[in-house]
Design an enzyme around this catalytic site. Sequence first.
Site, PDB file in Angstrom:
ATOM      1  N   LYS A 219       0.547   3.316  34.210  1.00 36.58           N
ATOM      2  CA  LYS A 219      -0.595   3.520  35.105  1.00 36.58           C
ATOM      3  C   LYS A 219      -1.839   2.782  34.602  1.00 36.58           C
ATOM      4  O   LYS A 219      -2.491   2.064  35.347  1.00 36.58           O
ATOM      5  CB  LYS A 219      -0.961   5.015  35.206  1.00 36.58           C
ATOM      6  CG  LYS A 219       0.137   5.904  35.718  1.00 36.58           C
ATOM      7  CD  LYS A 219      -0.314   7.361  35.803  1.00 36.58           C
ATOM      8  CE  LYS A 219      -0.657   7.993  34.468  1.00 36.58           C
ATOM      9  NZ  LYS A 219       0.475   8.086  33.526  1.00 36.58           N
TER      10      LYS A 219
ATOM     11  N   ARG B 152      -3.914  15.209  38.717  1.00 37.06           N
ATOM     12  CA  ARG B 152      -2.670  15.521  38.014  1.00 37.06           C
ATOM     13  C   ARG B 152      -2.097  16.853  38.457  1.00 37.06           C
ATOM     14  O   ARG B 152      -1.046  17.254  37.971  1.00 37.06           O
ATOM     15  CB  ARG B 152      -2.942  15.586  36.516  1.00 37.06           C
ATOM     16  CG  ARG B 152      -2.555  14.318  35.767  1.00 37.06           C
ATOM     17  CD  ARG B 152      -2.774  14.594  34.284  1.00 37.06           C
ATOM     18  NE  ARG B 152      -1.999  13.755  33.431  1.00 37.06           N
ATOM     19  CZ  ARG B 152      -2.451  12.638  32.873  1.00 37.06           C
ATOM     20  NH1 ARG B 152      -3.644  12.196  33.124  1.00 37.06           N
ATOM     21  NH2 ARG B 152      -1.677  11.966  32.055  1.00 37.06           N
TER      22      ARG B 152
ATOM     23  N   ARG C 202       3.659   2.342  22.013  1.00 35.46           N
ATOM     24  CA  ARG C 202       2.291   2.158  22.527  1.00 35.46           C
ATOM     25  C   ARG C 202       1.303   2.200  21.369  1.00 35.46           C
ATOM     26  O   ARG C 202       1.412   3.026  20.478  1.00 35.46           O
ATOM     27  CB  ARG C 202       1.947   3.256  23.541  1.00 35.46           C
ATOM     28  CG  ARG C 202       0.462   3.254  23.922  1.00 35.46           C
ATOM     29  CD  ARG C 202       0.190   3.828  25.281  1.00 35.46           C
ATOM     30  NE  ARG C 202       0.316   5.285  25.337  1.00 35.46           N
ATOM     31  CZ  ARG C 202       0.059   5.988  26.439  1.00 35.46           C
ATOM     32  NH1 ARG C 202      -0.318   5.373  27.556  1.00 35.46           N
ATOM     33  NH2 ARG C 202       0.205   7.285  26.424  1.00 35.46           N
TER      34      ARG C 202
ATOM     35  N   ARG D 167      -1.402   6.973  19.250  1.00 34.79           N
ATOM     36  CA  ARG D 167      -2.136   8.190  19.628  1.00 34.79           C
ATOM     37  C   ARG D 167      -1.377   9.425  19.133  1.00 34.79           C
ATOM     38  O   ARG D 167      -0.153   9.461  19.200  1.00 34.79           O
ATOM     39  CB  ARG D 167      -2.246   8.255  21.152  1.00 34.79           C
ATOM     40  CG  ARG D 167      -3.551   7.706  21.691  1.00 34.79           C
ATOM     41  CD  ARG D 167      -3.499   7.460  23.177  1.00 34.79           C
ATOM     42  NE  ARG D 167      -3.057   8.603  23.968  1.00 34.79           N
ATOM     43  CZ  ARG D 167      -2.916   8.576  25.295  1.00 34.79           C
ATOM     44  NH1 ARG D 167      -3.207   7.476  25.969  1.00 34.79           N
ATOM     45  NH2 ARG D 167      -2.486   9.625  25.949  1.00 34.79           N
TER      46      ARG D 167
ATOM     47  N   ARG E  60       4.822  16.611  27.275  1.00 35.90           N
ATOM     48  CA  ARG E  60       4.017  16.052  28.364  1.00 35.90           C
ATOM     49  C   ARG E  60       4.882  15.695  29.560  1.00 35.90           C
ATOM     50  O   ARG E  60       4.451  15.799  30.710  1.00 35.90           O
ATOM     51  CB  ARG E  60       3.253  14.814  27.864  1.00 35.90           C
ATOM     52  CG  ARG E  60       2.099  15.189  26.944  1.00 35.90           C
ATOM     53  CD  ARG E  60       1.617  14.023  26.129  1.00 35.90           C
ATOM     54  NE  ARG E  60       1.014  12.985  26.930  1.00 35.90           N
ATOM     55  CZ  ARG E  60       0.885  11.721  26.541  1.00 35.90           C
ATOM     56  NH1 ARG E  60       1.355  11.341  25.351  1.00 35.90           N
ATOM     57  NH2 ARG E  60       0.312  10.841  27.312  1.00 35.90           N
TER      58      ARG E  60
HETATM   59  P1  ADP Z   1      -1.203   8.971  29.788  1.00 37.53           P
HETATM   60  O1  ADP Z   1      -1.931   7.652  29.945  1.00 37.53           O
HETATM   61  O2  ADP Z   1      -0.193   8.904  28.738  1.00 37.53           O
HETATM   62  O3  ADP Z   1      -0.647   9.478  31.082  1.00 37.53           O
HETATM   63  P2  ADP Z   1      -3.832  10.088  29.683  1.00 37.53           P
HETATM   64  O4  ADP Z   1      -4.593   9.223  28.766  1.00 37.53           O
HETATM   65  O5  ADP Z   1      -3.992   9.898  31.142  1.00 37.53           O
HETATM   66  O6  ADP Z   1      -2.285  10.011  29.278  1.00 37.53           O
HETATM   67  O7  ADP Z   1      -4.137  11.614  29.371  1.00 37.53           O
HETATM   68  C1  ADP Z   1      -4.067  12.130  28.054  1.00 37.53           C
HETATM   69  C2  ADP Z   1      -4.253  13.638  28.123  1.00 37.53           C
HETATM   70  O8  ADP Z   1      -5.549  13.941  28.670  1.00 37.53           O
HETATM   71  C3  ADP Z   1      -3.274  14.382  29.030  1.00 37.53           C
HETATM   72  O9  ADP Z   1      -2.062  14.681  28.376  1.00 37.53           O
HETATM   73  C4  ADP Z   1      -4.086  15.625  29.370  1.00 37.53           C
HETATM   74  O10 ADP Z   1      -4.088  16.559  28.295  1.00 37.53           O
HETATM   75  C5  ADP Z   1      -5.495  15.091  29.489  1.00 37.53           C
HETATM   76  N1  ADP Z   1      -5.820  14.703  30.884  1.00 37.53           N
HETATM   77  C6  ADP Z   1      -6.118  13.461  31.345  1.00 37.53           C
HETATM   78  N2  ADP Z   1      -6.378  13.491  32.660  1.00 37.53           N
HETATM   79  C7  ADP Z   1      -6.232  14.784  33.062  1.00 37.53           C
HETATM   80  C8  ADP Z   1      -6.338  15.456  34.311  1.00 37.53           C
HETATM   81  N3  ADP Z   1      -6.631  14.804  35.444  1.00 37.53           N
HETATM   82  N4  ADP Z   1      -6.120  16.800  34.327  1.00 37.53           N
HETATM   83  C9  ADP Z   1      -5.826  17.469  33.222  1.00 37.53           C
HETATM   84  N5  ADP Z   1      -5.695  16.902  32.013  1.00 37.53           N
HETATM   85  C10 ADP Z   1      -5.897  15.560  31.918  1.00 37.53           C
HETATM   86  P1  ADP Z   2       0.203   5.251  31.225  1.00 38.03           P
HETATM   87  O1  ADP Z   2      -1.239   4.917  31.467  1.00 38.03           O
HETATM   88  O2  ADP Z   2       0.963   5.504  32.490  1.00 38.03           O
HETATM   89  O3  ADP Z   2       0.379   6.350  30.237  1.00 38.03           O
HETATM   90  P2  ADP Z   2       0.320   2.679  29.800  1.00 38.03           P
HETATM   91  O4  ADP Z   2      -0.232   1.716  30.791  1.00 38.03           O
HETATM   92  O5  ADP Z   2      -0.548   3.074  28.680  1.00 38.03           O
HETATM   93  O6  ADP Z   2       0.898   3.981  30.576  1.00 38.03           O
HETATM   94  O7  ADP Z   2       1.697   2.085  29.256  1.00 38.03           O
HETATM   95  C1  ADP Z   2       2.464   2.785  28.277  1.00 38.03           C
HETATM   96  C2  ADP Z   2       3.008   1.789  27.253  1.00 38.03           C
HETATM   97  O8  ADP Z   2       4.013   0.977  27.858  1.00 38.03           O
HETATM   98  C3  ADP Z   2       1.955   0.828  26.722  1.00 38.03           C
HETATM   99  O9  ADP Z   2       2.260   0.551  25.372  1.00 38.03           O
HETATM  100  C4  ADP Z   2       2.114  -0.421  27.586  1.00 38.03           C
HETATM  101  O10 ADP Z   2       1.729  -1.598  26.901  1.00 38.03           O
HETATM  102  C5  ADP Z   2       3.617  -0.395  27.890  1.00 38.03           C
HETATM  103  N1  ADP Z   2       3.952  -0.872  29.250  1.00 38.03           N
HETATM  104  C6  ADP Z   2       3.234  -0.714  30.392  1.00 38.03           C
HETATM  105  N2  ADP Z   2       3.887  -1.248  31.457  1.00 38.03           N
HETATM  106  C7  ADP Z   2       5.055  -1.754  30.979  1.00 38.03           C
HETATM  107  C8  ADP Z   2       6.186  -2.434  31.584  1.00 38.03           C
HETATM  108  N3  ADP Z   2       6.232  -2.702  32.904  1.00 38.03           N
HETATM  109  N4  ADP Z   2       7.206  -2.794  30.756  1.00 38.03           N
HETATM  110  C9  ADP Z   2       7.155  -2.519  29.426  1.00 38.03           C
HETATM  111  N5  ADP Z   2       6.140  -1.889  28.808  1.00 38.03           N
HETATM  112  C10 ADP Z   2       5.099  -1.492  29.558  1.00 38.03           C
END
Ligand code: ADP
Ligand code: ADP
Length: 214
Positions: free
Chosen positions: A13, A88, A127, A160, A171
Amino acid sequence: MKIIMLGAPGAGKGTQAKKIAAKYDIPHISTGDIFRANIKSGTDLGKKAKTFMDQGLLVPDELVVDLVVDRVGQDDCSKGYVLDGFPRTIPQAEALDAALAKVDQKMDYAINVEVPDENIIQRMSGRRACVDCGATYHIVYAPTKKEGICDNCGGSLILRDDDKPETVQKRLGVYHEQTQPLIEYYTDKNILVEVDGTIDINDVFTEIVKVLGE
Ligand code: ADP
Ligand code: ADP
Ligand code: ZN
């Protein structure tokens, strides 16, 4: 253009949201980044959010909804924005829709980046995030030019805390239970777009651009 990114943790995302924000010149709003910035600067919000984030749980709706509603009301959001990590939960989505309806607006697209659970754990362990600017990399799929150093700002890269396998598993469970129902929610609103998140980063983006337009 007002866009929501949906998908499991690690689906890509954030990666795609940044590319969308750059191409269409709209702000990228990541609630995870906002919480991490608050944790870093030691605010009350950061302290509260951290206890949930560390356990792989969602931060309660009341701590996130007002923050996002305020943010999307700012001047730089007048042409649109891309929301990454929000909503979410169904109550978050309803609160967003209600706030937008008050000003005669609605979301245009909810892009669901599909990646099966089996791929997620492996992807998350690779990541890396920059401690200074928050840029995201992957040791195999999106490596930096110099190992361990951010291309963007020269900061150091870390895994992280919540990307450790035990927390990722937690998660993912939370995602299926609380966030996945949003796919149906936005299908019913006729704004859901599905993209395959398992293909190469640039190919995922090409698919998204086909939908959003050049
Ligand atoms: P990822 O990119 O791996 O999906 P995020 O960086 O978006 O993770 O979020 C990290 C953490 O921050 C989540 O696991 C949650 O604890 C919190 N968080 C982020 N956005 C929200 C939301 N919209 N509602 C509730 N918790 C959130
Ligand atoms: P999210 O925001 O949904 O948690 P990220 O954008 O942070 O996800 O991506 C999660 C991990 O996977 C990062 O290390 C990123 O560089 C990698 N990644 C993202 N998109 C792809 C893809 N299409 N193929 C392989 N690795 C990816
Ligand atoms: Zn950096």
